[in-house]
Write an enzyme that holds these catalytic residues in place. Structure first.
Site, PDB file in Angstrom:
ATOM      1  N   LYS A   1       0.830  -1.215   0.000  1.00  0.00           N
ATOM      2  CA  LYS A   1       0.000   0.000   0.000  1.00  0.00           C
ATOM      3  C   LYS A   1       0.862   1.261   0.000  1.00  0.00           C
ATOM      4  O   LYS A   1       0.598   2.210  -0.744  1.00  0.00           O
ATOM      5  CB  LYS A   1      -0.926   0.004   1.227  1.00  0.00           C
TER       6      LYS A   1
ATOM      7  N   GLN B   1      -4.571  -1.390   9.467  1.00  0.00           N
ATOM      8  CA  GLN B   1      -4.527  -2.715   8.837  1.00  0.00           C
ATOM      9  C   GLN B   1      -5.181  -3.761   9.741  1.00  0.00           C
ATOM     10  O   GLN B   1      -4.869  -3.847  10.928  1.00  0.00           O
ATOM     11  CB  GLN B   1      -3.056  -3.085   8.544  1.00  0.00           C
TER      12      GLN B   1
ATOM     13  N   ASP C   1     -10.927   3.364   3.907  1.00  0.00           N
ATOM     14  CA  ASP C   1     -11.312   1.944   3.865  1.00  0.00           C
ATOM     15  C   ASP C   1     -12.830   1.778   3.943  1.00  0.00           C
ATOM     16  O   ASP C   1     -13.329   0.647   3.854  1.00  0.00           O
ATOM     17  CB  ASP C   1     -10.671   1.170   5.034  1.00  0.00           C
TER      18      ASP C   1
END
Ligand SMILES: NC(=O)c1ccc[n+]([C@@H]2O[C@H](COP(=O)([O-])OP(=O)(O)OC[C@H]3O[C@@H](n4cnc5c(N)ncnc54)[C@H](OP(=O)(O)O)[C@@H]3O)[C@@H](O)[C@H]2O)c1
Length: 296
Positions: A53, A97, A120
């Protein structure tokens, strides 16, 4: 006719080019999009995802950093870190994460990311806005599935889409996108899960079939309608002694027999995976531009 193979790598590359151009325009206006990635502990898969990422972000000219914390961090300390990142104007996107260690409540942490920085799409405010048809950040994987469909000429409008899997991460937001009265939506949606008595009865009626189960090669050719479009989100590493690494990635679809029946299909790897990476960048640019717009 064998299915057309939907090339996720090529479409993701197009999206990265578009993002790169957007980043350059923002830079000319004095804004450098920033993505902060919080990594707790040392799970090897998480480390590898996070590295991908931040590397992707740097490649398109974004500012990106990984903020690492040990696996025994307290929930309060993690929430404080998220608050600091929320307050820091250098970060337009903030992600944590997953998975987190078992002593930490993932819902509390994802809900702590300010909705304007929640690239997200896991904050309940964004989930609610998505289902209400209001401008919202939507997770990279569900957003990537819709982009794959639209950019390959398989507009879901008027189609019967069958999703196998109902996770908060993918299955539910994907259903939320497909049912909207908006671009990329207007589908009739069925969602199957482990309490569905006869999954095949539903998958056989799908114009667009989207397995998101994490159950390798479960969707067999007899479960698929001739001429359907199959978007395989599942990714599982299975042992393979012929590979140097000792394993390989497979999807939820029994690829070759299903490809012989479908009109179009995504491979694993090289389908949805690269789209997920590209859409996170796209979401971060949207955050830097001031937030998501209404879906036309
Ligand atoms: N390509 C990408 O970028 C990407 C991104 C995210 C996830 N993934 C992959 O997608 C898969 C799913 O991820 P996830 O996070 O959504 O997983 P998850 O939270 O484990 O959810 C799996 C879902 O599949 C359902 N399910 C499992 N077996 C089933 C079966 N035999 N028939 C019908 N439904 C079944 C489960 O039903 P219940 O709710 O009843 O348990 C659950 O809703 C994994 O392989 C993951 O690696 C890929």
């Amino acid at each position: 006719m064998p299915a057309a193979i939907i090339d996720g790598n090529a479409i993701a590359a197009q999206i990265r080019d578009e993002v790169r151009a957007d980043v350059a325009r923002l830079a000319a206006a004095g804004v450098q999009p920033g993505l902060a990635v919080v990594l707790v502990g040392d799970n090897p898969s998480s480390i590898s995802y996070v590295r991908g990422k931040t590397r992707d972000a740097a490649e398109v000219g974004m500012h990106s950093d990984t903020i690492r914390r040990p696996a025994d961090i307290t929930q309060d300390d993690l929430l404080r870190l998220v608050e600091e990142l929320n307050a820091d104007p250098a970060w337009h996107g903030v992600i944590v994460q997953l998975p987190l260690p078992p002593h930490i409540d993932e819902s509390a942490v994802t809900a702590a990311v300010r909705p304007e920085k929640d690239v997200d799409g896991l904050n309940p405010i964004n989930v609610g806005r998505l289902f209400r048809g209001e401008p919202a950040f939507v997770g990279a994987t569900p957003a990537g599935v819709i982009e794959l469909l639209l950019r390959t000429g398989h507009d879901p409008a008027g189609k019967h889409a069958v999703i196998c899997g109902r996770s908060n991460l993918v299955g539910k937001p994907l259903a939320g996108l497909l049912i909207q009265k908006a671009r990329g939506g207007n589908a009739t949606v069925t969602i199957c899960h482990t309490a569905t008595p006869d999954v095949a009865e539903h998958t056989r009626r799908a114009d667009i079939l989207i397995p998101v189960m994490g159950q390798p090669r479960t969707i067999t050719a007899d479960m698929v309608r001739e001429g359907s479009v199959v978007i395989d989100v599942g990714i599982t590493r299975v042992p393979d002694a012929t590979k140097k690494s000792g394993g390989r990635l497979v999807g939820d679809v029994d690829f070759e027999p299903v490809a012989a029946k479908a009109a179009a299909i995504t491979p694993v790897p090289g389908g949805v995976g690269p789209m997920t990476r590209a859409m996170l960048l796209s979401n971060t640019v949207i955050a830097a531009r001031g937030g998501p717009a209404a879906r036309a």
